[in-house]
Design a protein around this motif. Structure first.
Motif, PDB file in Angstrom:
ATOM      1  N   ASP A 171       0.865  -1.185   0.000  1.00 10.93           N
ATOM      2  CA  ASP A 171       0.000   0.000   0.000  1.00 10.93           C
ATOM      3  C   ASP A 171       0.900   1.232   0.000  1.00 10.93           C
ATOM      4  O   ASP A 171       1.567   1.514   0.993  1.00 10.93           O
ATOM      5  N   GLY A 194       1.066   5.063   0.045  1.00 11.83           N
ATOM      6  CA  GLY A 194       0.370   6.328   0.266  1.00 11.83           C
ATOM      7  C   GLY A 194       1.277   7.494  -0.086  1.00 11.83           C
ATOM      8  O   GLY A 194       2.391   7.295  -0.597  1.00 11.83           O
ATOM      9  N   ASP A 249      -6.455   3.410  -3.023  1.00 11.37           N
ATOM     10  CA  ASP A 249      -6.436   3.034  -1.597  1.00 11.37           C
ATOM     11  C   ASP A 249      -7.840   3.101  -1.003  1.00 11.37           C
ATOM     12  O   ASP A 249      -8.235   2.245  -0.198  1.00 11.37           O
ATOM     13  N   MET A 291     -10.170   6.908   6.565  1.00  9.72           N
ATOM     14  CA  MET A 291      -8.731   6.683   6.481  1.00  9.72           C
ATOM     15  C   MET A 291      -8.021   7.988   6.815  1.00  9.72           C
ATOM     16  O   MET A 291      -8.205   9.007   6.137  1.00  9.72           O
TER      17      MET A 291
HETATM   18  K   LIG Z   1      -3.389   5.498   2.484  1.00 12.26           K
END
Ligand SMILES: [K+]
Ligand SMILES: Nc1ncnc2c1ncn2[C@@H]1O[C@H](COP(=O)(O)OP(=O)(O)O)[C@@H](O)[C@H]1O
Ligand SMILES: CC(C)(COP(=O)(O)O)[C@@H](O)C(=O)NCCC(=O)O
Length: 261
Positions: free
Chosen positions: A7, A9, A106, A131
């Motif tokens: 993942d 970000g 995401d 999130m």
């Molecule tokens: K994220």
């Protein structure tokens, strides 16, 4: 088939190695690196891993960062990168965005993870998926697994930096979250936290009104723990939400492949 889930970000890359595409399972190994340290992965964190048989990931940090991650994956032979792109429908979730592919991958994966957890728990409530990372997203999932839409807000860091750079008098240390701030530090820290809390509570109302049922709130992301004490609606902190989603996508695709013969 062992699976490396990644993942990426805008601040950090999170990864987890799983023995199989089994959402909810404990990872064999996992880690986090800031984006400026991606080049350490192949020579340090990943060098000691048993070679994964497949990879699945989501990346919202842009093409350059994605390519830097792919270079690290070249540590292993025969591990083609597989990045999830939001579709109209995947793993039981349907995408209500005007342009489905423009939704952050995401967010899409987190929605799929939340839906997987709902099914697993036999919970028929709608879900608010929060999130708290570089940015904050507050996404609504109805009882049928439909993503209805969601909010994007600046995260804590971006809010503070925006205020610091746009004013002369707001360059102060981090403060406390208090109901009635009486100094600049506390006013800034409380302002940011309550802005996010307010958005979550508002969206909670929207979703309850839409579905006629109070939603379950699942919160994830690196700064989720900072928000949790200040939310007035019941909620759960779920660390591995994105990984649940990535594994649920891998599992659903595997099933579809087997079914298609
Ligand atoms: K994220
Ligand atoms: N120890 C920490 N290290 C890094 N970020 C942290 C830490 N504790 C809280 N944070 C917060 O978490 C955010 C990063 O969370 P993360 O979910 O990794 O974001 P992204 O997915 O956008 O990269 C940072 O912007 C910061 O506000
Ligand atoms: C909203 C985001 C910036 C969140 O990124 P993050 O905080 O996880 O780094 C990301 O999901 C994104 O770039 N989304 C694309 C636009 C959209 O979702 O509408």
């Amino acid at each position: 088939m062992s699976l490396l889930a990644i993942d990426v970000g805008n601040t950090r890359l999170k990864w987890a190695l799983h023995a199989a595409a089994d959402p909810g399972s404990e990872p064999l190994a996992q880690g986090v690196v800031f984006l400026e340290h991606i080049e350490q992965l192949a020579e340090r964190d990943w060098a000691v891993l048993p070679p994964p048989e497949a990879m699945i990931g989501c990346c919202v940090a842009g093409d350059t960062v994605r390519r830097r991650v792919q270079e690290q994956l070249e540590l292993w032979d025969n591990l083609p990168p597989r990045w999830v792109v939001p579709a109209l429908r995947e793993a039981g979730v349907s995408n209500g965005y005007d342009h489905p592919a423009r939704l952050g991958s995401d967010r899409w994966v987190a929605l799929i993870g939340a839906h997987w957890r709902q099914r697993q728990a036999g919970d028929r409530r709608p879900v608010l998926v929060v999130m708290v990372g570089t940015a904050v997203t507050v996404d609504a999932l109805d009882t049928e697994g439909r993503f209805l839409g969601g909010l994007i807000l600046p995260g804590h860091g971006i809010m503070l930096r925006a205020l610091e750079s746009g004013t002369a008098g707001l360059r102060v240390p981090t403060g406390e979250v208090v109901p009635f701030p009486t100094n600049t530090s506390d006013a800034l820290t409380s302002g940011g936290t309550y802005a996010i809390a307010g958005a979550i509570e508002r969206m909670h109302r929207h979703l309850a009104a839409r579905c006629g049922l109070a939603p379950r709130v699942v919160m994830s992301g690196g700064a989720g723990w900072k928000m949790a004490p200040h939310l007035s609606v019941p909620h759960e902190l779920v660390d591995g939400l994105i990984f649940d989603g990535l594994l649920a996508v891998a599992e659903a695709r595997e099933r579809a492949r087997v079914a298609a013969g």
